[in-house]
Write a protein that holds these residues in place. Structure first.
Motif, PDB file in Angstrom:
ATOM      1  N   THR A  73       0.818  -1.205   0.000  1.00  0.00           N
ATOM      2  CA  THR A  73       0.000   0.000   0.000  1.00  0.00           C
ATOM      3  C   THR A  73       0.857   1.262   0.000  1.00  0.00           C
ATOM      4  O   THR A  73       0.457   2.295  -0.549  1.00  0.00           O
ATOM      5  CB  THR A  73      -0.945  -0.001   1.219  1.00  0.00           C
ATOM      6  N   VAL A  74       2.037   1.197   0.591  1.00  0.00           N
ATOM      7  CA  VAL A  74       2.930   2.354   0.580  1.00  0.00           C
ATOM      8  C   VAL A  74       3.476   2.607  -0.816  1.00  0.00           C
ATOM      9  O   VAL A  74       3.699   3.749  -1.208  1.00  0.00           O
ATOM     10  CB  VAL A  74       4.096   2.141   1.575  1.00  0.00           C
ATOM     11  N   ILE A  75       3.674   1.546  -1.606  1.00  0.00           N
ATOM     12  CA  ILE A  75       4.314   1.679  -2.916  1.00  0.00           C
ATOM     13  C   ILE A  75       3.316   1.707  -4.072  1.00  0.00           C
ATOM     14  O   ILE A  75       3.356   2.601  -4.925  1.00  0.00           O
ATOM     15  CB  ILE A  75       5.315   0.528  -3.130  1.00  0.00           C
ATOM     16  N   SER A  76       2.406   0.739  -4.118  1.00  0.00           N
ATOM     17  CA  SER A  76       1.593   0.516  -5.322  1.00  0.00           C
ATOM     18  C   SER A  76       0.678   1.682  -5.693  1.00  0.00           C
ATOM     19  O   SER A  76       0.660   2.095  -6.871  1.00  0.00           O
ATOM     20  CB  SER A  76       0.783  -0.769  -5.169  1.00  0.00           C
ATOM     21  N   PRO A  77      -0.137   2.252  -4.780  1.00  0.00           N
ATOM     22  CA  PRO A  77      -1.020   3.348  -5.196  1.00  0.00           C
ATOM     23  C   PRO A  77      -0.278   4.526  -5.800  1.00  0.00           C
ATOM     24  O   PRO A  77      -0.716   5.093  -6.814  1.00  0.00           O
ATOM     25  CB  PRO A  77      -1.720   3.738  -3.884  1.00  0.00           C
ATOM     26  N   ARG A  78       0.851   4.909  -5.212  1.00  0.00           N
ATOM     27  CA  ARG A  78       1.641   6.005  -5.754  1.00  0.00           C
ATOM     28  C   ARG A  78       2.195   5.651  -7.132  1.00  0.00           C
ATOM     29  O   ARG A  78       2.163   6.462  -8.064  1.00  0.00           O
ATOM     30  CB  ARG A  78       2.784   6.326  -4.792  1.00  0.00           C
ATOM     31  N   MET A  79       2.703   4.425  -7.288  1.00  0.00           N
ATOM     32  CA  MET A  79       3.238   4.002  -8.563  1.00  0.00           C
ATOM     33  C   MET A  79       2.147   3.956  -9.631  1.00  0.00           C
ATOM     34  O   MET A  79       2.351   4.378 -10.779  1.00  0.00           O
ATOM     35  CB  MET A  79       3.887   2.632  -8.429  1.00  0.00           C
ATOM     36  N   LEU A  80       0.965   3.466  -9.271  1.00  0.00           N
ATOM     37  CA  LEU A  80      -0.146   3.403 -10.213  1.00  0.00           C
ATOM     38  C   LEU A  80      -0.576   4.798 -10.654  1.00  0.00           C
ATOM     39  O   LEU A  80      -0.863   5.022 -11.835  1.00  0.00           O
ATOM     40  CB  LEU A  80      -1.327   2.668  -9.566  1.00  0.00           C
ATOM     41  N   ALA A  81      -0.598   5.734  -9.706  1.00  0.00           N
ATOM     42  CA  ALA A  81      -0.965   7.106 -10.050  1.00  0.00           C
ATOM     43  C   ALA A  81       0.061   7.733 -10.980  1.00  0.00           C
ATOM     44  O   ALA A  81      -0.292   8.426 -11.948  1.00  0.00           O
ATOM     45  CB  ALA A  81      -1.115   7.944  -8.776  1.00  0.00           C
ATOM     46  N   ASP A  82       1.353   7.475 -10.733  1.00  0.00           N
ATOM     47  CA  ASP A  82       2.405   8.049 -11.571  1.00  0.00           C
ATOM     48  C   ASP A  82       2.396   7.477 -12.979  1.00  0.00           C
ATOM     49  O   ASP A  82       2.805   8.152 -13.927  1.00  0.00           O
ATOM     50  CB  ASP A  82       3.776   7.809 -10.930  1.00  0.00           C
ATOM     51  N   LEU A  83       1.942   6.223 -13.134  1.00  0.00           N
ATOM     52  CA  LEU A  83       1.886   5.632 -14.466  1.00  0.00           C
ATOM     53  C   LEU A  83       0.884   6.340 -15.372  1.00  0.00           C
ATOM     54  O   LEU A  83       1.025   6.319 -16.596  1.00  0.00           O
ATOM     55  CB  LEU A  83       1.528   4.149 -14.367  1.00  0.00           C
ATOM     56  N   LEU A  84      -0.127   6.957 -14.758  1.00  0.00           N
ATOM     57  CA  LEU A  84      -1.161   7.640 -15.542  1.00  0.00           C
ATOM     58  C   LEU A  84      -1.058   9.152 -15.464  1.00  0.00           C
ATOM     59  O   LEU A  84      -1.841   9.857 -16.114  1.00  0.00           O
ATOM     60  CB  LEU A  84      -2.553   7.211 -15.056  1.00  0.00           C
ATOM     61  N   SER A  85      -0.113   9.675 -14.695  1.00  0.00           N
ATOM     62  CA  SER A  85      -0.016  11.116 -14.488  1.00  0.00           C
ATOM     63  C   SER A  85       1.277  11.654 -15.078  1.00  0.00           C
ATOM     64  O   SER A  85       2.307  10.980 -15.092  1.00  0.00           O
ATOM     65  CB  SER A  85      -0.076  11.438 -12.989  1.00  0.00           C
ATOM     66  N   GLU A  86       1.219  12.891 -15.550  1.00  0.00           N
ATOM     67  CA  GLU A  86       2.420  13.555 -16.049  1.00  0.00           C
ATOM     68  C   GLU A  86       3.205  14.195 -14.914  1.00  0.00           C
ATOM     69  O   GLU A  86       4.406  14.404 -15.029  1.00  0.00           O
ATOM     70  CB  GLU A  86       2.043  14.612 -17.093  1.00  0.00           C
ATOM     71  N   ASP A  87       2.519  14.528 -13.823  1.00  0.00           N
ATOM     72  CA  ASP A  87       3.176  15.130 -12.668  1.00  0.00           C
ATOM     73  C   ASP A  87       3.667  14.032 -11.727  1.00  0.00           C
ATOM     74  O   ASP A  87       2.886  13.423 -10.998  1.00  0.00           O
ATOM     75  CB  ASP A  87       2.205  16.067 -11.940  1.00  0.00           C
ATOM     76  N   LYS A  88       4.963  13.796 -11.753  1.00  0.00           N
ATOM     77  CA  LYS A  88       5.551  12.730 -10.941  1.00  0.00           C
ATOM     78  C   LYS A  88       6.418  13.288  -9.812  1.00  0.00           C
ATOM     79  O   LYS A  88       7.324  12.620  -9.322  1.00  0.00           O
ATOM     80  CB  LYS A  88       6.371  11.793 -11.819  1.00  0.00           C
ATOM     81  N   THR A  89       6.135  14.513  -9.405  1.00  0.00           N
ATOM     82  CA  THR A  89       6.921  15.122  -8.336  1.00  0.00           C
ATOM     83  C   THR A  89       6.468  14.608  -6.971  1.00  0.00           C
ATOM     84  O   THR A  89       5.306  14.259  -6.770  1.00  0.00           O
ATOM     85  CB  THR A  89       6.784  16.652  -8.366  1.00  0.00           C
ATOM     86  N   ILE A  90       7.417  14.582  -6.037  1.00  0.00           N
ATOM     87  CA  ILE A  90       7.141  14.201  -4.654  1.00  0.00           C
ATOM     88  C   ILE A  90       7.967  15.119  -3.752  1.00  0.00           C
ATOM     89  O   ILE A  90       9.138  15.381  -4.031  1.00  0.00           O
ATOM     90  CB  ILE A  90       7.476  12.719  -4.400  1.00  0.00           C
ATOM     91  N   SER A  91       7.359  15.613  -2.707  1.00  0.00           N
ATOM     92  CA  SER A  91       8.043  16.554  -1.826  1.00  0.00           C
ATOM     93  C   SER A  91       9.132  15.851  -1.020  1.00  0.00           C
ATOM     94  O   SER A  91       9.130  14.619  -0.883  1.00  0.00           O
ATOM     95  CB  SER A  91       7.047  17.223  -0.883  1.00  0.00           C
ATOM     96  N   PHE A  92      10.048  16.658  -0.483  1.00  0.00           N
ATOM     97  CA  PHE A  92      11.130  16.114   0.347  1.00  0.00           C
ATOM     98  C   PHE A  92      10.555  15.362   1.542  1.00  0.00           C
ATOM     99  O   PHE A  92      10.990  14.247   1.860  1.00  0.00           O
ATOM    100  CB  PHE A  92      12.022  17.271   0.822  1.00  0.00           C
ATOM    101  N   THR A  93       9.549  15.959   2.213  1.00  0.00           N
ATOM    102  CA  THR A  93       8.957  15.338   3.396  1.00  0.00           C
ATOM    103  C   THR A  93       8.255  14.036   3.044  1.00  0.00           C
ATOM    104  O   THR A  93       8.404  13.021   3.743  1.00  0.00           O
ATOM    105  CB  THR A  93       7.956  16.296   4.058  1.00  0.00           C
ATOM    106  N   ALA A  94       7.481  14.040   1.941  1.00  0.00           N
ATOM    107  CA  ALA A  94       6.768  12.826   1.531  1.00  0.00           C
ATOM    108  C   ALA A  94       7.747  11.725   1.151  1.00  0.00           C
ATOM    109  O   ALA A  94       7.538  10.546   1.471  1.00  0.00           O
ATOM    110  CB  ALA A  94       5.831  13.135   0.362  1.00  0.00           C
TER     111      ALA A  94
END
Length: 305
Positions: A73-94
């Motif tokens: 759950t920590v990895i997959s939802p974020r990875m799935l969202a990035d596969l369909l999104s052009e914005d792949k940025t993540i903050s330093f804190t996140a």
């Protein structure tokens, strides 16, 4: 990278830069994530409702399944969202929190694998003392200590990675904030991170160093087969988990092998949590016995009805 580090934003380059592959990969990883959730929740439910599975080994397995759910759950939802999104940025804190959470979960899993190995060691090498040594109280103490140790070691590990100065580009060549690609952006020394997590693998190794000679000393072939069968599921999980980890973190990678590194990480972070319920449900005789009983009950019920 200048200014306040907490204002830094990283760009995750993802698992592939080929646009035509992103949709098929999204479908594939979504299915894997769903199977992972269903399988691990099923294992937890099965252990809780079946009295035959109320043993130390399966008590540890429920915690392991819960860690697999959290890990995915920590990895997959974020990875799935990035596969369909052009914005792949993540903050330093996140990014820092993601690495901390993954370090915590991975450390707990390593300790649980070590506890399972010790459980098998006692069951095979000291069967008459098994109930005394591996009691319910001892199991709770071991699990609680693993959570505490994992929390403390994750803090240290995350500080070793993010406590230095970042002087490289803000592009992380990965699909999540893993230590190896993040450390490539750090200017300061980070050798201390390589020593964390070794102790649990040594416990697993030493347990099987004691187990294998004990099994080989059994006179009957049937006795040897039964003894080996009690370790098969655990050995399979350990081999997949540590094999992929060692490939990623202990062997130096080159520019040409970055794709292989990513797929090795996919193996132990995404595929392994999906396979673990299948390994334990299909290989363990206790689960087979429970399923046989359930099928027999259903058959009798259908006959009566």
């Amino acid at each position: 990278m200048g200014g306040n580090q907490t204002q830094i934003k990283f760009i995750l380059l993802g698992i592939t830069d080929r646009p035509y592959a992103q949709t098929p990969l999204f479908v594939l990883f979504l299915l894997i994530y769903i199977v992972t959730l269903v399988g691990n929740v099923g294992i937890i439910t099965l252990v809780r409702v079946s009295p035959i599975l109320h043993t130390p080994m399966y008590f540890l397995l429920t915690h392991f399944a819960f860690m697999d759910i959290c890990y995915s759950t920590v990895i997959s939802p974020r990875m799935l969202a990035d596969l369909l999104s052009e914005d792949k940025t993540i903050s330093f804190t996140a990014c820092m929190m993601q690495l901390f959470t993954l370090a915590f979960l991975a450390t707990v899993e390593c300790h649980l694998l070590a506890m399972m190995a010790y459980d098998r060691h006692v069951a095979i090498c000291q069967p008459l003392l098994y109930v005394t040594i591996i009691s319910s109280r001892v199991c709770w103490q071991l699990v609680a200590s693993s959570y505490l140790f994992a929390f403390l070691s994750a803090i240290i590990y995350t500080w070793c990675v993010f406590g230095g100065s970042f002087c490289g580009p803000n592009r992380i060549d990965h699909f999540f904030c893993d230590a190896v690609p993040v450390l490539k952006l750090v200017c300061s020394d980070t050798h201390s991170t390589s020593l964390l997590g070794v102790s649990s693998s040594l416990v697993v190794l030493l347990s099987y160093v004691a187990i294998i000679p004990t099994i080989l000393s059994i006179n009957s072939a049937e006795g040897k087969r039964k003894a080996f069968s009690t370790c098969t599921s655990h050995l399979t999980t350990v081999s997949i988990f540590y094999g992929a980890c060692f490939f990623m973190y202990l062997f130096p990678s080159s520019h040409s092998s970055r794709g292989a590194d990513k797929w090795a990480v996919v193996l132990y972070t995404i595929v392994t949590p999906m396979l673990n319920p299948l390994i334990y449900s299909l290989r363990n005789k206790e689960v087979k016995e429970f399923r046989t009983r359930q099928n027999g009950d259903v058959g009798r019920c259908s006959t009566v009805c």
